[in-house]
Design a protein around this motif. Structure first.
Motif, mmCIF file in Angstrom:
data_model
loop_
_atom_site.group_PDB
_atom_site.id
_atom_site.type_symbol
_atom_site.label_atom_id
_atom_site.label_comp_id
_atom_site.label_asym_id
_atom_site.label_seq_id
_atom_site.Cartn_x
_atom_site.Cartn_y
_atom_site.Cartn_z
ATOM 1 N N UNK A 868 0.917 -1.044 0.038
ATOM 2 C CA UNK A 868 -0.044 -0.145 0.161
ATOM 3 C C UNK A 868 1.082 1.296 0.032
ATOM 4 N N UNK A 869 0.612 1.925 -1.194
ATOM 5 C CA UNK A 869 1.684 3.072 -1.324
ATOM 6 C C UNK A 869 1.326 4.486 -0.533
ATOM 7 N N UNK A 870 1.744 4.487 0.684
ATOM 8 C CA UNK A 870 1.540 5.922 1.469
ATOM 9 C C UNK A 870 2.708 6.785 1.206
ATOM 10 N N UNK A 871 1.949 8.039 1.345
ATOM 11 C CA UNK A 871 2.954 8.939 0.965
ATOM 12 C C UNK A 871 2.354 10.260 1.657
ATOM 13 N N UNK A 872 3.287 11.036 2.466
ATOM 14 C CA UNK A 872 2.892 12.214 3.126
ATOM 15 C C UNK A 872 3.928 13.265 3.280
ATOM 16 N N UNK A 873 3.760 14.465 3.365
ATOM 17 C CA UNK A 873 4.543 15.522 3.563
ATOM 18 C C UNK A 873 4.539 16.121 5.003
ATOM 19 N N UNK A 874 5.704 16.484 5.468
ATOM 20 C CA UNK A 874 5.705 16.983 6.743
ATOM 21 C C UNK A 874 6.989 18.142 6.727
ATOM 22 N N UNK A 875 6.755 19.161 7.308
ATOM 23 C CA UNK A 875 7.794 20.430 7.420
ATOM 24 C C UNK A 875 8.783 20.002 8.388
ATOM 25 N N UNK A 876 8.601 19.097 9.284
ATOM 26 C CA UNK A 876 9.325 18.938 10.284
ATOM 27 C C UNK A 876 9.828 17.496 10.686
ATOM 28 N N UNK A 877 11.033 17.046 11.185
ATOM 29 C CA UNK A 877 11.409 15.951 11.627
ATOM 30 C C UNK A 877 10.377 15.648 12.974
ATOM 31 N N UNK A 878 10.420 14.227 13.163
ATOM 32 C CA UNK A 878 9.827 13.871 14.487
ATOM 33 C C UNK A 878 8.983 12.532 14.235
ATOM 34 N N UNK A 879 7.973 12.314 15.105
ATOM 35 C CA UNK A 879 6.987 10.946 15.070
ATOM 36 C C UNK A 879 5.938 11.336 14.515
ATOM 37 N N UNK A 880 5.473 10.369 13.589
ATOM 38 C CA UNK A 880 4.238 10.357 12.643
ATOM 39 C C UNK A 880 3.306 9.062 13.119
ATOM 40 N N UNK A 881 2.114 9.458 13.652
ATOM 41 C CA UNK A 881 1.190 8.434 14.157
ATOM 42 C C UNK A 881 0.362 8.211 12.873
ATOM 43 N N UNK A 882 0.087 6.913 12.676
ATOM 44 C CA UNK A 882 -0.566 6.468 11.268
ATOM 45 C C UNK A 882 -1.607 5.492 11.641
ATOM 46 N N UNK A 883 -2.942 5.660 11.236
ATOM 47 C CA UNK A 883 -3.953 4.901 11.752
ATOM 48 C C UNK A 883 -4.890 4.573 10.500
ATOM 49 N N UNK A 884 -5.062 3.235 10.169
ATOM 50 C CA UNK A 884 -5.826 2.653 9.266
ATOM 51 C C UNK A 884 -7.347 2.467 9.680
ATOM 52 N N UNK A 885 -8.325 3.037 8.883
ATOM 53 C CA UNK A 885 -9.759 2.999 9.547
ATOM 54 C C UNK A 885 -10.683 2.709 8.584
ATOM 55 N N UNK A 886 -11.786 1.887 8.789
ATOM 56 C CA UNK A 886 -12.965 1.491 8.324
ATOM 57 C C UNK A 886 -13.841 2.432 8.729
ATOM 58 N N UNK A 887 -14.314 3.514 8.159
ATOM 59 C CA UNK A 887 -15.301 4.488 8.963
ATOM 60 C C UNK A 887 -14.753 4.874 9.925
ATOM 61 N N UNK A 888 -15.073 4.787 11.348
ATOM 62 C CA UNK A 888 -14.570 5.298 12.683
ATOM 63 C C UNK A 888 -13.600 4.244 13.284
ATOM 64 N N UNK A 889 -13.880 3.125 12.606
ATOM 65 C CA UNK A 889 -13.111 1.800 13.437
ATOM 66 C C UNK A 889 -11.852 1.788 13.094
ATOM 67 N N UNK A 890 -10.770 1.808 14.245
ATOM 68 C CA UNK A 890 -9.487 1.901 14.005
ATOM 69 C C UNK A 890 -8.761 0.402 13.727
ATOM 70 N N UNK A 891 -8.267 0.069 12.623
ATOM 71 C CA UNK A 891 -8.005 -1.149 12.346
ATOM 72 C C UNK A 891 -6.499 -1.440 12.561
ATOM 73 N N UNK A 892 -5.690 -0.604 12.397
ATOM 74 C CA UNK A 892 -4.198 -0.422 12.679
ATOM 75 C C UNK A 892 -3.590 0.686 13.136
ATOM 76 N N UNK A 893 -2.886 0.943 13.892
ATOM 77 C CA UNK A 893 -2.159 2.137 14.504
ATOM 78 C C UNK A 893 -0.891 1.947 14.841
#
Length: 969
Positions: A868-893
């Motif tokens: 699954x090709x995820x791509x995100x732009x951020x201005x600063x270094x650090x930690x990024x939290x990623x959540x995969x959801x089906x509607x409001x249900x969190x399937x993976x974080x």
């Protein structure tokens, strides 16, 4: 003395007139390396994934190899511009170990194979020594004390080109280096250098003059204090190669290189003087005594009687022939002359006789028709390759053979000059040229030992000291191994180290990539290729050769994706039909009575986007065909400063580009620094060079697809030993110019390209990598990063093209074949995105597979997973939290570290086990209408995977949250 000074000024006058600049100092170049690192550290695009797509089968030029005498399955291979590679399985696979250093070009390597040592010490002398058109300058000596894991620079940065590195057999801190020196300018940092403290300090122990450097160096196997050095006088300019001179010769030291004496002086039996060219050395032991061999490129001219062509019509005869004498010649002789000199078919014997009779031409015109710069290479045969031996330590020399060694060096002796002697038998010799030859009788007689799968142009050979007949050979086509002294060979070409000059794409559904390579022709293959050895099973290599020679530029008619225009060196171009294999020569020809057109080594072509029947081609003039190269009209005068006398074509066009926005708005650039434009299809021309640095090779010109008057140009100072990065833009058709890329490191620029969808996005290829600008060249950042996914090393980038439909960037490198990168996210980095602290890009949809996570059989080590090709732009270094959801249900974080710019977190479609029960219930609620239950089954690898459906990805960082959707079909 005054006469010598004046003579020197006159000799250099063309050079001074063409580019009045001094060579870039090595100290500044090394500072540029640090600048390059900064442009990578601050880059917003350094994590863009690259993919090597090959090809590998034709490999690239090998300069040296070092093989373990104890375990010959372990060896190192140095490629001319592709870096250093290691194998420990006899060439079945290789790993690169020199991808992050200041340069990737290598002249020679040396390895301390001491079996008692706990670490493997490797020395790399950088800068290819073959003095060809793409022999890049090195940055001195490099040393690794851990088998190539880490490296440190160890001096001699100003030598540029290193011919040989010799280690003392008993003292690991002592070594000698044969340094050839600058390629395109005289300098004092050449000759033989010695260190006794492992490169911490160096002493120049042998120096002849500023144009003569050391090209080879050997040590007496019975006495490490005795060394022989080969000094070579060579002067290369953009228009001429002086490949021999009085500075050439053989020198000997008997005190460990502290002092030297010339042993090839007049009276020694070894040729001495202006015609003495490149020399290669080898030492064997015969009857307990050293036997020294030397191979010489003898540039002295052969006696005219040696040609044995007394009955043929010659150019010399025609030069002074009268009209009446010509008309009395036998027509068969004239016919032979016309045929052998490639006169067009329209000049029949009868036509030529008629032209002479009517006074339209003189007999001299038949000579002038053929006299381009290359004629000097072929019309006056030199002695060529010769082998000499000495049994008395160099006091006297004797040629080992009576006849000429023809068809070995041809006219390119400067490119070869290597000889080896078998350790077990000093009468068994090997010499390299276009073929590789072997002698069993001390050089009296020779035979070729090349095979069907052995490429031409040989540069390296290892002869096993413990097993007679075991050879490891390096040439322009990679690595070959023989165990029967050349009767049979295997090819070991898995590294992608092709030396591409150009890259192009077609518009087929699964589009193809095309490119021309140094010494390996023109190839094409699907862009989806992943280099592997799978083709051994099917017999179908994905890339196919469509033309031989040194492959050059390529243009493809997108209407059928079958008609290809391409060629090889010096303007020899063809129209090729890929389906039928038919090839038709299309090079424009001058008329009898005119001087030949001057064609660059990389003669430019351009296929009009407005009508693909229209093809442009550049000599010193611009030619246009309206019917696919069948007929030509010359639509300009000379667009250069005119030719310069020499044996290399000069005063030639190097780049052509027609505006995508207007037919007939055409720009050209030349090797002597001129830029011209026509706005009316060639009726009128304007010289728009004013405002650009004087006299530099115009490597690329690019008319904008966004603004009619905008044009970009890059200049390249490589042929002046000038390493500035020169890029300019104009908004008014070249009337005025603005310099771009002032933050670029000192690296000659080969190509600049505007992105077809984002006009603010520029791509730049230099001798050391790939750079991009998001603000039309005001600032650049490095894009290649060997440590990123796929990894593009700091290799020379010669050409770039963005596929207009697929948004993929194809990179033609001169040393590491072809790379591909999806640049759709880079294209999207417009100001509105760059202003955001967090921004998510669309996720491409993927197709559901029932085999995700299910190992094929009990022996498989890895199960298939979706990417699954995820791509995100951020201005600063650090930690990024990623959540995969089906509607409001969190399937993976999960959390991952990110850096400023584009990031590509890995995700393979898995679901957290804690979310499976709730997710299954949710899915069943949705499917009640279909009266079927959905069971979430664990795959064999212990993971749960997403089923078909629509999902969203939520990114959170520093209190900001963004999301995007993606679909599994």
């Amino acid at each position: 003395m005054f006469k010598k000074i004046v003579a020197g000024i006159l000799l250099l006058w063309p050079f001074l007139a063409i580019a009045q600049t001094l060579p870039t100092p090595a100290a500044e170049r090394m500072q540029g390396v640090e600048k390059r690192k900064g442009l990578l550290e601050n880059s917003l695009v350094s994590k863009v994934p690259f993919k090597s797509i090959g090809p590998t089968i034709q490999s690239g030029r090998v300069d040296d190899l070092e093989v373990s005498p104890e375990d010959p399955t372990h060896f190192y291979v140095a490629y001319a511009s592709g870096g250093l590679w290691k194998t420990e399985n006899n060439g079945q696979s290789f790993d690169p170990i020199f991808d992050n250093e200041a340069v990737m070009t290598i002249g020679d390597i040396a390895v301390d194979w001491n079996p008692d040592s706990s670490v493997r010490v490797i020395w790399v002398g950088t800068g290819e020594v073959n003095s060809s058109r793409s022999s890049y300058a090195g940055a001195g000596m490099f040393r690794s004390a851990d088998g190539g894991k880490t490296w440190e620079q160890r001096g001699l940065e100003e030598t540029h080109h290193i011919g040989r590195v010799v280690l003392h057999p008993n003292d690991s801190n002592t070594l000698w280096v044969a340094a050839l020196g600058h390629l395109y300018s005289p300098n004092a940092e050449r000759g033989v250098f010695k260190t006794t403290d492992a490169g911490a300090t160096w002493r120049k122990v042998l120096f002849v003059d500023e144009n003569s450097g050391a090209v080879d160096l050997v040590i007496d196997p019975k006495d490490p204090n005795t060394l022989y050095a080969a000094i070579w006088h060579r002067e290369r300019r953009a228009w001429n190669l002086m490949e021999a001179g009085a500075g050439s010769g053989i020198y000997k030291s008997t005190d460990g290189g502290e002092t030297w004496a010339k042993v090839s002086a007049e009276g020694s039996g070894f040729p001495d003087g202006e015609g003495t060219g490149r020399i290669g050395l080898a030492i064997g032991v015969k009857d307990g005594n050293p036997l020294v061999y030397a191979i010489l490129d003898n540039q002295n001219r052969r006696p005219k009687s040696a040609d044995g062509k007394t009955d043929e019509l010659t150019k010399d005869a025609l030069r002074s022939m009268t009209k009446d004498a010509f008309l009395k010649l036998e027509k068969d002789k004239v016919k032979t002359y016309l045929s052998s000199n490639d006169f067009p078919e329209k000049y029949t014997v009868d036509k030529v006789f008629e032209m002479v009779k009517n006074g339209e031409i003189t007999p001299l015109a038949l000579v002038e028709y053929t006299e381009d710069a290359n004629s000097q290479l072929f019309d006056s045969p030199v002695v060529g390759a010769e082998v000499y031996s000495s049994t008395d330590g160099g006091k006297s020399w004797k040629k080992t053979h009576d006849s000429y060694l023809d068809d070995l060096f041809y006219s390119y002796g400067y490119y070869f000059g290597q000889i080896r002697v078998a350790p077990q038998n000093a009468d068994r010799l090997y010499v390299f040229g276009v073929p590789i030859l072997k002698s069993e009788d001390g050089g009296q007689s020779w035979k070729s030992i090349g095979g069907d799968n052995v490429h031409a142009d040989h540069h390296a050979l290892w002869v096993n000291p413990k097993r007679p007949g075991h050879l490891v050979l390096g040439n322009d086509g990679g690595i070959n191994i023989s165990y029967d002294d050349g009767e049979h060979w295997v090819k070991c070409n898995t590294p992608a180290v092709g030396q591409f000059y150009a890259v192009a794409v077609d518009m087929a559904k699964n589009y193809n990539v095309y490119g021309g390579l140094q010494d390996n022709g023109v190839w094409t293959g699907p862009h989806s290729t992943t280099p592997s050895v799978d083709w051994h099973d099917s017999g179908k290599y994905p890339f196919k050769s469509i033309l031989g020679g040194d492959g050059m530029q390529v243009a493809i008619d997108s209407r059928d994706n079958e008609t290809v225009y391409t060629g090889f060196q010096f303007g020899n171009y063809f129209r090729v039909n890929r389906s039928t294999g038919e090839s038709v020569g299309i090079t424009p020809k001058h008329d009898l009575g005119e001087r030949p057109f001057r064609w660059n080594w990389q003669s430019p072509i351009h296929l009009s986007q407005h009508n693909q029947d229209i093809l442009y081609m550049g000599s010193n003039k611009l030619h246009r065909s309206m019917n696919q190269g069948q007929d030509w009209e010359t639509i300009s005068g000379d667009l250069t400063n005119g030719g310069v006398k020499g044996d290399v074509p000069f005063g030639t066009l190097t780049t052509i580009h027609e505006s995508p926005k207007k037919f007939g708005l055409v720009y050209t650039g030349s090797d002597d620094g001129l830029v011209h434009v026509t706005r009316d299809g060639g009726n009128t021309w304007a010289n728009i060079t004013a405002g650009l640095p004087n006299g530099f090779y115009v490597s690329r010109i690019q008319a904008s697809s966004a603004e009619l008057g905008r044009v970009y140009v890059s200049l390249n100072g490589y042929r002046n030993d000038n390493f500035e990065a020169m890029v300019f833009a104009s908004e008014n058709y070249g009337e005025t110019w603005q310099r771009l890329g002032t933050d670029l490191p000192l690296e000659p620029v080969n190509v600049v390209k505007e992105d077809p969808k984002n006009p603010n996005l520029l791509y730049l290829g230099t001798d050391h990598g790939l750079y991009v600008s998001l603000d039309r060249g005001q600032h650049f950042m490095q894009m290649n990063n060997p440590d990123s996914l796929g990894g593009l090393p700091a290799v020379s980038v010669h050409d770039l093209v963005v596929h207009p439909r697929e948004n993929e960037l194809l990179i033609g490198t001169h040393g590491r074949s072809l790379y591909l990168a999806d640049v759709s996210d880079v294209q999207a980095l417009v100001d509105s995105v760059l202003e955001k602290s967090l921004y998510s890009f669309d996720v491409p949809k993927i197709k559901f597979r029932s085999n995700w996570g299910n190992i094929r059989n009990s022996w498989s080590e890895k199960s298939p997973e979706p990417d699954v090709h995820l791509s995100v732009f951020t201005k600063t270094n650090g930690k990024l939290k990623i959540t995969v959801q089906s509607g409001d249900l969190k399937l993976k974080t999960w959390e991952t570290a990110v850096t400023h710019g584009l990031n590509y977190p890995e995700y393979h479609g898995e679901i957290s086990e804690t979310a499976v029960t709730v997710f299954a219930k949710q899915l069943n609620e949705k499917s009640k209408k279909e009266e079927k239950q959905i069971a979430m089954e664990k795959a064999k690898n212990g993971k749960y995977y997403l089923p078909k459906g629509s999902y969203k990805i939520v990114y959170e960082k520093d209190g900001k949250k963004v999301e995007t959707k993606f679909l599994i079909e």
